[in-house]
Design a protein around this motif. Structure first.
Motif, PDB file in Angstrom:
ATOM      1  N   THR A  31       0.832  -1.209   0.000  1.00 57.85           N
ATOM      2  CA  THR A  31       0.000   0.000   0.000  1.00 57.85           C
ATOM      3  C   THR A  31       0.862   1.253   0.000  1.00 57.85           C
ATOM      4  O   THR A  31       0.558   2.232  -0.697  1.00 57.85           O
ATOM      5  CB  THR A  31      -0.938  -0.002   1.223  1.00 57.85           C
ATOM      6  N   SER A  32       1.955   1.240   0.753  1.00 53.85           N
ATOM      7  CA  SER A  32       2.873   2.386   0.757  1.00 53.85           C
ATOM      8  C   SER A  32       3.473   2.604  -0.621  1.00 53.85           C
ATOM      9  O   SER A  32       3.593   3.748  -1.090  1.00 53.85           O
ATOM     10  CB  SER A  32       3.980   2.166   1.793  1.00 53.85           C
ATOM     11  N   VAL A  33       3.852   1.519  -1.279  1.00 49.14           N
ATOM     12  CA  VAL A  33       4.397   1.616  -2.634  1.00 49.14           C
ATOM     13  C   VAL A  33       3.336   2.164  -3.585  1.00 49.14           C
ATOM     14  O   VAL A  33       3.615   3.049  -4.409  1.00 49.14           O
ATOM     15  CB  VAL A  33       4.907   0.245  -3.111  1.00 49.14           C
ATOM     16  N   ILE A  51      -9.453   4.027  -3.086  1.00 51.75           N
ATOM     17  CA  ILE A  51     -10.477   3.511  -2.175  1.00 51.75           C
ATOM     18  C   ILE A  51      -9.925   2.269  -1.482  1.00 51.75           C
ATOM     19  O   ILE A  51      -9.412   1.356  -2.141  1.00 51.75           O
ATOM     20  CB  ILE A  51     -11.766   3.130  -2.925  1.00 51.75           C
ATOM     21  N   ASP A  52     -10.046   2.230  -0.165  1.00 55.86           N
ATOM     22  CA  ASP A  52      -9.713   1.047   0.611  1.00 55.86           C
ATOM     23  C   ASP A  52     -11.021   0.297   0.865  1.00 55.86           C
ATOM     24  O   ASP A  52     -11.875   0.759   1.610  1.00 55.86           O
ATOM     25  CB  ASP A  52      -9.052   1.445   1.932  1.00 55.86           C
ATOM     26  N   VAL A 139      -6.014   7.341 -12.885  1.00 56.41           N
ATOM     27  CA  VAL A 139      -5.691   6.036 -12.326  1.00 56.41           C
ATOM     28  C   VAL A 139      -6.481   5.870 -11.037  1.00 56.41           C
ATOM     29  O   VAL A 139      -6.429   6.729 -10.153  1.00 56.41           O
ATOM     30  CB  VAL A 139      -4.183   5.891 -12.044  1.00 56.41           C
ATOM     31  N   VAL A 140      -7.239   4.780 -10.940  1.00 56.54           N
ATOM     32  CA  VAL A 140      -8.059   4.495  -9.762  1.00 56.54           C
ATOM     33  C   VAL A 140      -7.468   3.283  -9.048  1.00 56.54           C
ATOM     34  O   VAL A 140      -7.318   2.213  -9.647  1.00 56.54           O
ATOM     35  CB  VAL A 140      -9.522   4.228 -10.142  1.00 56.54           C
ATOM     36  N   LEU A 141      -7.140   3.469  -7.777  1.00 56.78           N
ATOM     37  CA  LEU A 141      -6.567   2.405  -6.959  1.00 56.78           C
ATOM     38  C   LEU A 141      -7.635   1.815  -6.047  1.00 56.78           C
ATOM     39  O   LEU A 141      -8.291   2.542  -5.292  1.00 56.78           O
ATOM     40  CB  LEU A 141      -5.422   2.960  -6.109  1.00 56.78           C
ATOM     41  N   PHE A 142      -7.804   0.506  -6.122  1.00 56.30           N
ATOM     42  CA  PHE A 142      -8.674  -0.210  -5.198  1.00 56.30           C
ATOM     43  C   PHE A 142      -7.798  -1.075  -4.292  1.00 56.30           C
ATOM     44  O   PHE A 142      -7.213  -2.065  -4.749  1.00 56.30           O
ATOM     45  CB  PHE A 142      -9.672  -1.108  -5.945  1.00 56.30           C
ATOM     46  N   ASP A 143      -7.693  -0.693  -3.038  1.00 53.61           N
ATOM     47  CA  ASP A 143      -6.919  -1.478  -2.078  1.00 53.61           C
ATOM     48  C   ASP A 143      -7.809  -2.564  -1.474  1.00 53.61           C
ATOM     49  O   ASP A 143      -8.984  -2.321  -1.206  1.00 53.61           O
ATOM     50  CB  ASP A 143      -6.378  -0.564  -0.975  1.00 53.61           C
ATOM     51  N   GLU A 144      -7.237  -3.741  -1.274  1.00 52.46           N
ATOM     52  CA  GLU A 144      -7.960  -4.925  -0.786  1.00 52.46           C
ATOM     53  C   GLU A 144      -9.183  -5.209  -1.670  1.00 52.46           C
ATOM     54  O   GLU A 144     -10.307  -5.357  -1.216  1.00 52.46           O
ATOM     55  CB  GLU A 144      -8.377  -4.745   0.673  1.00 52.46           C
ATOM     56  N   TYR A 172      -6.935   1.059 -14.002  1.00 49.42           N
ATOM     57  CA  TYR A 172      -7.278   0.611 -12.655  1.00 49.42           C
ATOM     58  C   TYR A 172      -6.116  -0.184 -12.051  1.00 49.42           C
ATOM     59  O   TYR A 172      -5.476  -0.988 -12.731  1.00 49.42           O
ATOM     60  CB  TYR A 172      -8.558  -0.226 -12.680  1.00 49.42           C
ATOM     61  N   PHE A 173      -5.875   0.079 -10.771  1.00 47.21           N
ATOM     62  CA  PHE A 173      -4.773  -0.545 -10.036  1.00 47.21           C
ATOM     63  C   PHE A 173      -5.388  -1.287  -8.854  1.00 47.21           C
ATOM     64  O   PHE A 173      -5.936  -0.671  -7.940  1.00 47.21           O
ATOM     65  CB  PHE A 173      -3.815   0.549  -9.564  1.00 47.21           C
TER      66      PHE A 173
END
Length: 362
Positions: A31-33, A51-52, A139-144, A172-173
């Motif tokens: 997540t930090s990266v 978004i987490d 760029v949209v990041l979806f964590d977990e 999307y990431f």
């Protein structure tokens, strides 16, 4: 490739419009990266959203979070939620339409407790509409991301894919800590996201990079980390990001307590024991959550003791099947990584040490 090379490489692929999926156990720094990658993309003029999915409770919260993060790019963070809640308090059953930066968003308020389909449709289209309007890439990041199955299951996944695949301005990431679930979502031809994103792996941090970083950080605090001590610290934790920083923190405070101007291997070993005590409640909870069956618990203890996953006295197809099932669950949970046939390692070395001490009764 180390992480210093990994970050710009991934950023470039996302900026070019390629969607990516990154899996790795929790507390390994992914997540930090990813956040650093988003920071660089934002610096280079791209729109970004994050978004987490651990933090959202249902589809409505998912839609609000996506809209909120997208609108932050144009200085409108939180405006939709505030407007909807205010109007809902006045009417209780209101619908509202806002023209935000030329983008109309229409939905029912939270107070109405209606089907969130309208708001979700707006949310899923907003990244492309916003990026296309302003001539940007987003760029949209979806964590977990594997948590999306909890929110809406296969139907929600199909809906997401239907929107995402027709968005030329958006990449999307996807991040996830449960390797098995994430692999199923993106590698099974029965799933909606089959082959939607390219799979990438987070590289480990080389020992030389760790020792240089730790030495510099201690020097900034007027404490010298001796070369042998730095090597010992990274060797004890095997470079696991969370554990390495936990031991480094314990070493720093031990040096302060003892009035030391330099840290040697003795201080590092003391710090490791302190860190293990601090991590014991976390590891106890991890063991209870992961080892839900006697078979899984037995596997963990055998592997921690340097043995194979199969018990010597265990025979029969039923036993083998139960062991294989338990191993898959432990891999899916991010506790173990499979190296080869019958070969596994712990993703967190300190957790392995915790288990081996339980086995030894120390």
């Amino acid at each position: 490739m180390d992480r210093e090379d990994f970050i710009p490489t991934v950023a470039a692929r996302l900026a070019d419009g390629q969607s990516l999926v990154l899996s790795g156990p929790r507390r390994t720094g992914k997540t930090s990266v990813a956040r650093e990658i988003l920071r660089r993309l934002r610096r280079d003029g791209l729109y970004v959203a994050q978004i987490d999915l651990f933090a959202v409770s249902d589809v409505l919260a998912f839609a609000y979070a996506l809209i909120d993060s997208c609108l932050e790019n144009v200085g409108l963070r939180g405006v939709l939620a505030r407007a909807g809640d205010k109007l809902g308090r006045l009417t209780g059953t209101a619908r509202f339409e806002l023209a935000l930066a030329g983008l109309k968003l229409s939905a029912g308020t939270r107070a109405r407790k209606e089907n969130p389909e309208d708001l979700l449709a707006n949310a899923l289209e907003l990244p492309e509409r916003l990026a296309a309007r302003d001539g940007r890439r987003m760029v949209v990041l979806f964590d977990e991301f594997q948590e999306v199955t909890r929110l809406g299951g296969p139907d929600l996944l199909k809906r997401l894919r239907a929107h995402f695949q027709d968005q030329p301005h958006v990449a999307y990431f996807f991040l996830g800590s449960k390797y098995g679930l994430l692999k199923t979502l993106f590698a099974s031809n029965r799933e909606a996201f089959y082959r939607f994103a390219a799979w990438i792996n987070l590289p480990p941090i080389p020992q030389a990079a760790w020792t240089e970083y730790l030495t510099r950080k201690f020097t900034e605090r007027n404490i010298r980390l001796l070369p042998d001590a730095a090597d010992t610290l990274v060797s004890l934790t095997e470079g696991h990001p969370y554990d390495t920083m936990s031991v480094a923190s314990a070493a720093y405070y031990a040096a302060r307590e003892l009035g030391l101007s330099e840290i040697d291997t003795t201080t590092v070993r003391l710090a490791y024991e302190r860190a293990m005590l601090e991590l014991e409640p976390v590891f106890t909870e991890t063991l209870e959550a992961a080892a839900r069956t006697p078979v899984a618990r037995s596997i963990l203890f055998r592997l921690a003791a340097g043995q194979g996953p199969y018990a010597k006295g265990g025979t029969g197809a039923d036993h083998s099947q139960r062991v294989r099932r338990a191993l898959k669950e432990l891999v899916d949970a991010g506790i173990l990584v499979q190296l080869g046939r019958g070969q596994y390692r712990f993703t967190e070395p300190a957790f392995r040490d915790f288990l081996s001490r339980l086995v030894a009764g120390t």
